[in-house]
Design an enzyme around this catalytic site. Sequence first.
Site: not given
Length: 530
Positions: A38, A194
């Site tokens: 991430d 997302e």
Amino acid sequence: MIQKTGLFFLYMLLLVLPDALFAQQGYKNPVVRGFNPDPSICRVNDDFYLVTSSFEYFPGLPIYHSKDLVNWEQIGHCLNRESQLPLQKAPSSGGLYAPSIRYHKGKFYVICTNVSGGGNFYCTADNPAGPWSDPVWVGIKSIDPDIFWDDDDRSYFVTQGNEGIRITEIDIRSGKTLSPEHLVWAGTGGRFPEAPHVYRKDGYYYLLLGEGGTEYAHSTTIGRSKYLFGPYEACPLNPIITHCNRLGQGNPIQGVGHADLIQAPDSSWWAVFLGFRVTQVYSYYHVLGRETFLAPVSWPKDGWPQVNGNGIINIDMNVPTLPLHPFAKQATRVGFDSPALGYEWQYLRNPIAENYSLSERKGYLRISASPFTLNKPAALSLVARRQTEHDFTAETDFELVSSTEDEEAGITLMQNNTHHYDLLLKRKNGKYVVQLRVMVGSLSYIAAEQAVDDNKVNFRVKGSPLTYTFSYLNRKKGKYEELKKLDTRYLSTEVAGGFTGVMIGLYATSNGHKTTSKAYFDWFDYKVGE
């Protein structure tokens, strides 16, 4: 005069030629290796800063620095105080999800979600190396948040909802919401839209997403609008990053997505994003966790960004780079001579501070045994670092001070609390033995056992893509004795589940009993390559 002009031209050519040549060398992916998913990135002048997820590990949210996007050095953690990061009740793959890092008007912001306690927050700092503020909490239930500042300097919280991406104006001083949540785009139809990031370019608002879930169908998509709250049109080239297609199916990198974009000082654009390296081509197992990858982006004016031409990423990236600024390599051996552990070491959840000492015995890391076992989501007596390559050798030398057969210490390869391999020393029938223990879901057994002479041992673990080999040093023979080889795949994400990667840990436990047992670790070696 002609001769002087020629000499001047040659002099100038020699000045620029080294950088020009250096900038053509390319690089290897991933650029931040081992469990570092991430990624989010920002730039201040010639310096780049990057943050990645850390889940249930403490300190949380490692911060990295680079001058060239290729070479990265960790400079700290965003969350290194218990007041910032309560992880006491965090399960495996709980804790901190999907941070963003931004810079605005002289201040750094890290925006994140603690799914195990508190929800969405952001912290601020004047220096990305810290110290960082305590969290400012934002009362929006979601994950994967970011902050975007519009031209009028209003602050917007950009986040994921089940139905798509939402944007909400907030008070940047207090974190309070100033508007309703606006659903602005649900992506292209892939599951789990997302990881949203908003960029302003050429009169458009660009909204970058991850779609498809963070597994083999992962991807990155992008849309744009003339207005922040939409409507957004999808890029005709979507997905702009994916290996979920014929071109990517045989690539050793899989699961690419969850990206962030950055413009370098030379006006070039780049993407950082997560992916994972499989143990072998066409294998469905990965043990290192999701890592941080880098690719060039072409982004013409008024046009759509294209990542590495066709959205396919390679280990060897033969593309022009910025002038390279490598950092000094980390030493193979950690001698535990410093007053604090290096940034590469982390605890599993909030540590009990008195269980660790680097000063009790000079040149040793003392770990006091905890009643908590490696199988429990608790404050284990354990420090761990990432496995960063399939091929590696890890060694340690330690002494166990113990009085009962319940107490043990050693080295563990941990994917999570229910999937780990433990090479340990303990008492048995009044003598000392080394054991290799396997914990795979509901299966737990001793895979190998060998009597040793005393309470001082030297352990070695050698990794390869398909096996881990566990050995101990036979001091009488002066050589390592192999105990057993175990398959790597049982510590893979595909078997164990979750979002982390294998961590190599040093630990001590009394297996549920009160204890005064201690382990003194003299050194730890970590060497990559065969």
